[in-house]
Scaffold this active site. Sequence first.
Site, PDB file in Angstrom:
ATOM      1  CB  THR A  35      -0.875   0.022   1.260  1.00 43.99           C
ATOM      2  OG1 THR A  35      -1.702  -1.135   1.266  1.00 43.99           O
ATOM      3  CG2 THR A  35      -1.748   1.273   1.308  1.00 43.99           C
TER       4      THR A  35
ATOM      5  CB  VAL B  27     -12.356  -4.151   1.995  1.00 41.46           C
ATOM      6  CG1 VAL B  27     -11.783  -2.797   2.394  1.00 41.46           C
ATOM      7  CG2 VAL B  27     -13.347  -3.988   0.855  1.00 41.46           C
ATOM      8  N   GLY B  28      -9.074  -4.609   2.595  1.00 41.77           N
ATOM      9  CA  GLY B  28      -8.066  -4.641   3.644  1.00 41.77           C
ATOM     10  C   GLY B  28      -8.125  -3.424   4.541  1.00 41.77           C
ATOM     11  CG  ASP B  29      -4.406  -1.956   6.109  1.00 48.00           C
ATOM     12  OD1 ASP B  29      -4.200  -2.770   5.206  1.00 48.00           O
ATOM     13  OD2 ASP B  29      -3.631  -1.017   6.360  1.00 48.00           O
TER      14      ASP B  29
ATOM     15  N   GLY C 274      -3.590  -6.555   5.520  1.00 48.34           N
ATOM     16  CA  GLY C 274      -4.654  -5.738   6.075  1.00 48.34           C
ATOM     17  C   GLY C 274      -5.446  -6.391   7.176  1.00 48.34           C
TER      18      GLY C 274
END
Length: 295
Positions: free
Chosen positions: A147, A176-178, A201
């Site tokens: 990211t 969906v991750g962090d 995440g």
Amino acid sequence: MTWCVIGTWEMAAQGAVKAADLLAKNGTAKQATLAGVQDVEDNPEFHSVGYGGLPGKDGHIAMDAGYMDGDTLHFGAVSALEGFRSPAAVAQSLADGDANNFRTGAGAALYAEEHGFEKRNNLTPEAQEIFEKKKVEALKAYDGHDTVCFLALDQKGTICATTSTSGLFMKEPGRVGDTPMPGVGYYADSEVGAAAATGMGEEIAKGALSYAAVAAMKAGLPVQSAAEQAVKELNDSLIRRNGYAQPMSLIAIDAHGSWGVGTNCEFTFAVADDKHAMCVYEVIPQEAGLEIRQK
């Protein structure tokens, strides 16, 4: 006046130069973090963010991004956004209101289209080729999780955080991750400091890692100690509970323009401030602590 900017991974280097130039010319932290992130979003050489990002299991590039204004604590976020140039720009726009700040999937795309954000097919021929080669193998997420996160303090004392990712390669549809989650992938408070995370995440979410670092600063820890402590406490807890901890790294700044990092894996970052030109550092965890050296 003091200013600083920091970005995750060596891929942030060119963006950090652009962000630093803006801050030196009295640009805002919001502008600087977006300029840094967009440099990575637009570069097809980086396969974990934006244009050239690697797709999920369904062959689609679904992007996540987040933004937080440290003056107001307002945030904006998008997840599973497809077909637009800069999810980070869309996320920043969403921070203006008091509700509906986090949009996902079709809702995020509808908002972006209604507000005139630039469209783009982010799947490059190179990324498509990588996908075609890998999809015949066991479908596993790669272990990069790179990211892009930027934190900045501007000359007015405002701190902002902006993040963007195309997520795990071969991720399951809807994952969906962090990155878009406030407090998890990023957090900014101009009275204290900011932090942003990169890595796995789902692991980062288990400790609300970015908020944990800012909370440690608020409790009185210096920024480097706060960043290290936040990662170490979550890492040690996960190992105790599960027998392992997946990769995670953290960048942080404080309200005075100092920076810090925490990580449980080898990590690189780019940083600049009013006294130092942009420099890329690498971090190597050691038994006695983190070794941070110029790359």
